[in-house]
Motif scaffolding. Structure first.
Motif, PDB file in Angstrom:
ATOM      1  N   HIS A  88       4.646 -15.924 -40.628  1.00 35.27           N
ATOM      2  CA  HIS A  88       3.424 -15.870 -39.806  1.00 35.27           C
ATOM      3  C   HIS A  88       3.732 -15.394 -38.388  1.00 35.27           C
ATOM      4  O   HIS A  88       3.216 -15.925 -37.410  1.00 35.27           O
ATOM      5  CB  HIS A  88       2.730 -17.240 -39.762  1.00 35.27           C
ATOM      6  N   CYS A  91       6.088 -15.938 -45.954  1.00 37.34           N
ATOM      7  CA  CYS A  91       5.682 -15.360 -44.667  1.00 37.34           C
ATOM      8  C   CYS A  91       6.043 -16.294 -43.505  1.00 37.34           C
ATOM      9  O   CYS A  91       5.846 -17.509 -43.577  1.00 37.34           O
ATOM     10  CB  CYS A  91       4.171 -15.126 -44.697  1.00 37.34           C
ATOM     11  N   CYS A 112      -0.208 -10.821 -42.831  1.00 33.22           N
ATOM     12  CA  CYS A 112      -0.186 -12.267 -42.596  1.00 33.22           C
ATOM     13  C   CYS A 112      -1.599 -12.814 -42.383  1.00 33.22           C
ATOM     14  O   CYS A 112      -2.334 -12.365 -41.508  1.00 33.22           O
ATOM     15  CB  CYS A 112       0.688 -12.594 -41.386  1.00 33.22           C
TER      16      CYS A 112
HETATM   17 ZN   LIG Z   1       1.616 -15.395 -42.694  1.00 37.56          ZN
END
Ligand SMILES: [Zn+2]
Ligand SMILES: Nc1nc2c(ncn2[C@@H]2O[C@H](COP(=O)(O)OP(=O)(O)OP(=O)(O)O)[C@@H](O)[C@H]2O)c(=O)[nH]1
Length: 356
Positions: A293, A291, A299
């Motif tokens: 983010h 991820c 997330c």
């Molecule tokens: Zn994340």
């Protein structure tokens, strides 16, 4: 001169009948290839023994200020340093490089400071006040292996001291935060618990933050030169000229070296993780292991921010520190300096060989 080496944290060794046997000492100053070392004969000049420090595959680490060393004492001239002791804490990249020995060798000459108990992180409460910088220093301090203590200076110049102290406490969980004024003496008494004999303190803070003033106030004598009025506070200005490791009357040792001021954020990743463990623990909650983010679905970081569990600014600071750290890890300037340093060492060696 008879020096009580135990005041410097040096453990004496058994008296040897062999007068050329190495004796213990502690480095109090480094000037390029010359060292000042305190030992049972007082403070002596020293050089590195070349067979030990240069030219072999398994070289000793170059000593830095605060290091314990073994010394072949020479009453007539420079003594010879034959061994660098193990470090319990250090501001020096080599200790954390995690690279093979060959690589460590190439970077070991980064001299900063070693074997200190406390890192006094200094930040001024005047209009320069900036928690981001404190966070950055905290990161470095944790990484050094010593205990950080935050000293907010020039409290007399601020009318928001309690709020500022609280702001810093919020980012420095588990670390003592003190607001002091070297001018009025406010808050100095509270530092006493850290000012114990045989403890060594190192300062981390930008130029002009009040390091010398604090030391002078603590020592109740002028042992450091305090900067007068300065026109600019541009980085790299260095107004302090004094010994690099000083033993105060109260038994505390202070390390303040030029290198401390140039300290970058090398290998600060571990330290960043400690300071931002709350942030990094959110990564586990992200749906995707890679991820970014940012806009990814599921997330954990974005969710925590939306739900008010993570301060958006703290997240930004985390990103910023990561970015800065990447930048300094790029160390191209450092490599340039290293080349020069090697040049000067081999030149010195050649010259000393010629003289022999
Ligand atoms: Zn994340
Ligand atoms: N008002 C006020 N001024 C202070 C205080 N402490 C230091 N100063 C002033 O801040 C300036 C810088 O102080 P220094 O002690 O030289 O700072 P430093 O961190 O040692 O600076 P460098 O040697 O350049 O690294 C001087 O003009 C000091 O008089 C304080 O507690 N209150």
């Amino acid at each position: 001169m008879n020096t009580n080496i135990e005041d410097y944290g040096i453990s004496p060794i058994k008296e040897s009948s062999d007068s050329s046997a190495p004796i213990p000492g502690r480095v109090t100053a480094v000037h390029r290839e010359r060292y000042e070392v305190v030992c049972q004969h007082g403070e002596v000049g020293a050089r590195l023994k070349s067979g030990v420090y240069y030219g072999k595959a398994e070289n000793e680490l170059f000593p830095t200020v605060g290091d314990h060393v073994m010394l072949q004492y020479s009453p007539g001239g420079d003594s010879l340093i034959v061994k660098t002791g193990e470090r319990k804490s250090a501001f020096s990249r080599s200790d954390y490089s995690g690279h093979g020995a060959g690589y460590v060798k190439t970077i070991r000459e980064q001299m900063v400071a070693a074997n200190f108990d406390y890192v006094f992180i200094m930040a001024s409460l005047n209009n320069d006040f900036n928690t981001k910088r404190v966070e950055r220093y905290l990161t470095m301090a944790w990484q050094s292996g010593a205990q950080p203590v935050i000293i907010l200076t020039k409290a007399d110049l601020s009318d928001q001291v309690p709020q500022q102290v609280q702001q810093v406490r919020n980012i420095a969980i588990g670390v003592d935060v003190f607001a002091i004024s070297s001018k009025t003496g406010d808050g100095l008494i509270e530092l006493q618990s850290y000012l114990q004999p045989r403890k060594t303190i190192v300062f981390l803070g930008s130029s002009g933050v009040g390091k010398s003033s604090l030391v002078n106030a603590l020592a109740e004598e002028d042992i450091m030169k305090v900067a007068g009025i300065r026109e600019d506070d541009s980085k790299g200005r260095h107004t302090t000229t004094h010994r690099q490791l000083t033993l105060l009357n109260n038994g505390v040792m202070i390390i303040d070296t030029p290198g401390m001021r140039e300290l970058g954020l090398w290998d600060a990743d571990t330290g960043i993780s400690e300071t931002f463990s709350d942030v990094e623990s959110l990564f586990k909650l992200c749906k995707f292991s890679d991820c970014g983010h940012d806009t990814e679905p599921g997330c954990g970081v974005r969710k925590a921010i939306e739900q008010g569990e993570l301060d958006e600014n703290r997240w930004r600071r985390y990103l910023q520190l990561k970015k800065e750290n990447l930048f300094v890890t790029d160390k191209s300037a450092y490599l340039r300096e290293r080349k020069q340093w090697h040049k000067s060492i081999s030149k010195t060696l050649k010259e000393s060989k010629k003289q022999q």
